[in-house]
Motif scaffolding. Structure first.
Motif, mmCIF file in Angstrom:
data_model
loop_
_atom_site.group_PDB
_atom_site.id
_atom_site.type_symbol
_atom_site.label_atom_id
_atom_site.label_comp_id
_atom_site.label_asym_id
_atom_site.label_seq_id
_atom_site.Cartn_x
_atom_site.Cartn_y
_atom_site.Cartn_z
ATOM 1 N N TRP A 1 0.825 -1.202 0.000
ATOM 2 C CA TRP A 1 0.000 0.000 0.000
ATOM 3 C C TRP A 1 0.868 1.264 0.000
ATOM 4 N N SER A 2 1.969 1.214 0.749
ATOM 5 C CA SER A 2 2.873 2.357 0.779
ATOM 6 C C SER A 2 3.446 2.638 -0.609
ATOM 7 N N GLY A 3 3.827 1.573 -1.307
ATOM 8 C CA GLY A 3 4.317 1.739 -2.664
ATOM 9 C C GLY A 3 3.247 2.236 -3.607
ATOM 10 N N LEU A 4 2.016 1.730 -3.453
ATOM 11 C CA LEU A 4 0.919 2.154 -4.313
ATOM 12 C C LEU A 4 0.602 3.635 -4.127
ATOM 13 N N LEU A 5 0.615 4.096 -2.877
ATOM 14 C CA LEU A 5 0.336 5.507 -2.609
ATOM 15 C C LEU A 5 1.398 6.410 -3.230
ATOM 16 N N GLY B 1 -1.603 22.152 -3.367
ATOM 17 C CA GLY B 1 -0.976 21.259 -2.398
ATOM 18 C C GLY B 1 -1.465 21.509 -0.989
ATOM 19 N N ALA B 2 -1.690 22.774 -0.648
ATOM 20 C CA ALA B 2 -2.188 23.099 0.688
ATOM 21 C C ALA B 2 -3.540 22.450 0.950
ATOM 22 N N VAL B 3 -4.433 22.511 -0.029
ATOM 23 C CA VAL B 3 -5.771 21.924 0.136
ATOM 24 C C VAL B 3 -5.700 20.414 0.261
ATOM 25 N N VAL B 4 -4.948 19.772 -0.626
ATOM 26 C CA VAL B 4 -4.908 18.312 -0.661
ATOM 27 C C VAL B 4 -4.266 17.749 0.606
ATOM 28 N N LEU B 5 -3.152 18.326 1.036
ATOM 29 C CA LEU B 5 -2.488 17.818 2.237
ATOM 30 C C LEU B 5 -3.368 17.973 3.471
ATOM 31 N N THR B 6 -4.070 19.079 3.559
ATOM 32 C CA THR B 6 -4.967 19.274 4.710
ATOM 33 C C THR B 6 -6.054 18.208 4.733
ATOM 34 N N LEU B 7 -6.638 17.910 3.584
ATOM 35 C CA LEU B 7 -7.693 16.896 3.528
ATOM 36 C C LEU B 7 -7.187 15.511 3.907
ATOM 37 N N GLY C 1 -5.455 14.703 6.303
ATOM 38 C CA GLY C 1 -5.545 14.520 7.746
ATOM 39 C C GLY C 1 -6.913 14.122 8.231
ATOM 40 N N TYR C 2 -7.910 14.109 7.331
ATOM 41 C CA TYR C 2 -9.288 13.788 7.730
ATOM 42 C C TYR C 2 -9.813 12.494 7.110
ATOM 43 N N VAL C 3 -8.966 11.736 6.394
ATOM 44 C CA VAL C 3 -9.457 10.512 5.752
ATOM 45 C C VAL C 3 -9.770 9.463 6.819
ATOM 46 N N VAL C 4 -10.666 8.538 6.466
ATOM 47 C CA VAL C 4 -11.057 7.487 7.409
ATOM 48 C C VAL C 4 -10.653 6.105 6.920
ATOM 49 N N ASN C 5 -10.171 5.993 5.702
ATOM 50 C CA ASN C 5 -9.673 4.703 5.214
ATOM 51 C C ASN C 5 -8.592 4.949 4.165
ATOM 52 N N VAL C 6 -7.884 3.886 3.825
ATOM 53 C CA VAL C 6 -6.741 4.009 2.933
ATOM 54 C C VAL C 6 -7.169 4.323 1.500
ATOM 55 N N ASN C 7 -8.388 3.961 1.126
ATOM 56 C CA ASN C 7 -8.863 4.268 -0.219
ATOM 57 C C ASN C 7 -9.026 5.779 -0.428
ATOM 58 N N GLN C 8 -9.554 6.467 0.601
ATOM 59 C CA GLN C 8 -9.654 7.925 0.515
ATOM 60 C C GLN C 8 -8.273 8.566 0.425
ATOM 61 N N LEU C 9 -7.316 8.006 1.163
ATOM 62 C CA LEU C 9 -5.953 8.521 1.102
ATOM 63 C C LEU C 9 -5.377 8.345 -0.300
ATOM 64 N N LEU C 10 -5.685 7.225 -0.925
ATOM 65 C CA LEU C 10 -5.217 6.973 -2.286
ATOM 66 C C LEU C 10 -5.787 8.000 -3.267
ATOM 67 N N VAL C 11 -7.061 8.327 -3.137
ATOM 68 C CA VAL C 11 -7.685 9.319 -4.017
ATOM 69 C C VAL C 11 -6.997 10.674 -3.865
ATOM 70 N N LEU C 12 -6.704 11.053 -2.628
ATOM 71 C CA LEU C 12 -6.058 12.344 -2.400
ATOM 72 C C LEU C 12 -4.610 12.346 -2.889
ATOM 73 N N ILE D 1 -3.646 10.776 -5.527
ATOM 74 C CA ILE D 1 -3.803 10.988 -6.966
ATOM 75 C C ILE D 1 -4.056 12.463 -7.260
ATOM 76 N N MET D 2 -4.917 13.088 -6.452
ATOM 77 C CA MET D 2 -5.187 14.522 -6.627
ATOM 78 C C MET D 2 -3.915 15.353 -6.405
ATOM 79 N N GLN D 3 -3.096 14.940 -5.459
ATOM 80 C CA GLN D 3 -1.833 15.634 -5.235
ATOM 81 C C GLN D 3 -0.973 15.604 -6.498
ATOM 82 N N GLY D 4 -0.910 14.448 -7.144
ATOM 83 C CA GLY D 4 -0.142 14.354 -8.373
ATOM 84 C C GLY D 4 -0.713 15.193 -9.499
#
Length: 425
Positions: free
Chosen positions: A71-75, A110-116, A118-129, A131-134
């Motif tokens: 998962w770390s590699g995928l993110l 980047g400011a918006v994405v990184l802040t969000l 901190g509020y994810v509840v599962n790893v899938n939401q983190l993955l989406v963010l 992608i948005m960061q990229g």
């Protein structure tokens, strides 16, 4: 072809006039120093969350230890791949509307994405963010394009070396502080701090930098295509080297916190210690980058690039058998010393190869290729660690850097005269 050459010469002359010729743009030093500090703060924010990412993945519900490095590699790969897809687009907009707006876009997004995050509840939401960061960020490529466009060509090595110290200083201090904060206050607060750092960097650029940008004429704007950039002799070689260096540099990223955890007798402060070991590399690189960049203006970027990559490869190989945190710390410090000149030299080579009016697209494409390498690296490293152990990515990194040095020695010609030969054909 003759007509294309004439238009290329006209476009190059137009941009040279815009930037003040070889003297650089008016006030280029002031903009350079502000960009240095803004980039430092931005990278500090991005790197603030890196040393504890595998541990954050566990907190989000991934309990199978074999899946954590995957998962770390995928993110890591998701962000790099998304960035690779859009970097040429952002580069094209930079050439059309200015490089400074692209810097602002990358920092505030980047400011918006990184802040969000901190509020994810599962790893899938983190993955989406991720992608948005990229898709929305890319401060390094945008800043390099802006600084390259305003700097005298004879000072490119120095200026890009200075910018690299900002990247490396942020990359050294960010993980160190971020890991310590995470150990004491949890894994969510650092994302909010990181977002705040990106807001500060964006405001610095918005309030204190200037760009004397002249939009290209319709004819030259239409001709400034990626296909025309690829006609510059030697540029394809540079793209390959960008890809390989980025791949090698990120292949150990998803497993590094885990190998530090394995070497620790007391894992209570694993986040802070991981950040400290990661940070020493950036700190030493930051000290070396300006000196090496200035030196490369005198002895040639090719020589410095070959030397840095070869020695870095030799240093990486023993990391696979490091038996203590102290040994790993020392090797990472040595890696910072040998690798400090890599990024400024390859960016300076591109800057000397291309006309200024192509800088947005040229550095956009190099950023895209670097993003592809950066996306492949964590995924490959995570898979290697899952199947062959945590040490295998270090061996791969060392071997790849040595191969890159050989490729550079064999394939890079005198790029400073390459464009002149093309225009003379």
């Amino acid at each position: 072809m003759g007509c294309d050459v004439e238009r290329l010469e006209l476009a190059a002359a137009e941009m040279e006039a815009e930037s003040g010729g070889d003297e650089g743009a008016p006030g280029w030093k002031r903009t350079l120093y502000i960009m240095w500090f803004a980039q430092l703060v931005a990278i500090l924010g991005f790197m603030f969350v890196i040393p504890f990412m595998p541990f954050y993945i566990r907190e989000l519900g991934v309990t199978d230890e074999r899946l954590v490095p995957m998962w770390s590699g995928l993110l890591g790969s998701a962000s790099g791949l998304a960035f690779a897809l859009v970097a040429p687009f952002w580069g094209a907009l930079a050439d059309r509307y200015g490089r400074r707006p692209m810097v602002l876009r990358s920092m505030f997004a980047g400011a918006v994405v990184l802040t969000l995050m901190g509020y994810v509840v599962n790893v899938n939401q983190l993955l989406v963010l991720r992608i948005m960061q990229g898709l929305l960020t890319g401060t390094i490529g945008a800043s390099v394009a802006l600084v390259s466009a305003i700097t005298p060509r004879r000072r490119l090595g120095f200026s890009l070396g200075l910018m690299q110290t900002a990247v490396l200083s942020g990359a050294s201090v960010g993980p160190w502080i971020g890991g310590a904060v995470a150990d004491r206050l949890g894994y969510r607060l650092p994302f909010l701090v990181a977002g705040g750092a990106l807001v500060v960097s964006g405001l610095l650029v918005a309030l204190f930098t200037r760009e004397s940008f002249v939009r290209p004429t319709a004819d030259n704007d239409r001709l400034s295509t990626l296909g025309m950039i690829r006609q510059a002799p030697g540029y394809g070689t540079m793209l390959g080297i960008f890809f390989l260096i980025s791949l090698a540099g990120t292949i150990v990223a998803p497993v590094f916190p885990l190998i530090v955890e394995k070497l620790l007798h007391d894992p209570a402060n694993k986040g802070a210690i991981t950040g400290m070991i990661m940070g020493i590399t950036g700190l030493v690189e930051a000290v070396a980058a300006v000196s090496v960049g200035r030196w490369s203006d005198r002895v040639g970027q090719k020589t410095i690039l070959i030397s840095c990559t070869f020695l870095s490869g030799l240093v990486c190989l023993p990391m696979a058998v490091a038996g203590s945190v102290g040994q790993l710390f020392g090797l990472r410090a040595a890696l910072g010393l040998t690798g400090g000149g890599t990024a400024p030299t390859i960016n300076a080579l591109v800057g000397k190869l291309m006309p200024r009016n192509y800088y947005g697209r040229a550095f956009g494409l190099t950023s895209s290729v670097s993003g592809l390498g950066g996306s492949a690296g964590p995924m490959i490293g995570g898979a290697m660690a899952a199947w062959w152990g945590l040490q295998s990515p270090f061996l791969a990194m060392g071997a790849m850097l040595i191969i890159i040095a050989a490729v550079a020695a064999w394939s890079i010609k005198d790029l400073r005269r390459g464009l002149a030969r093309r225009l003379a054909d």
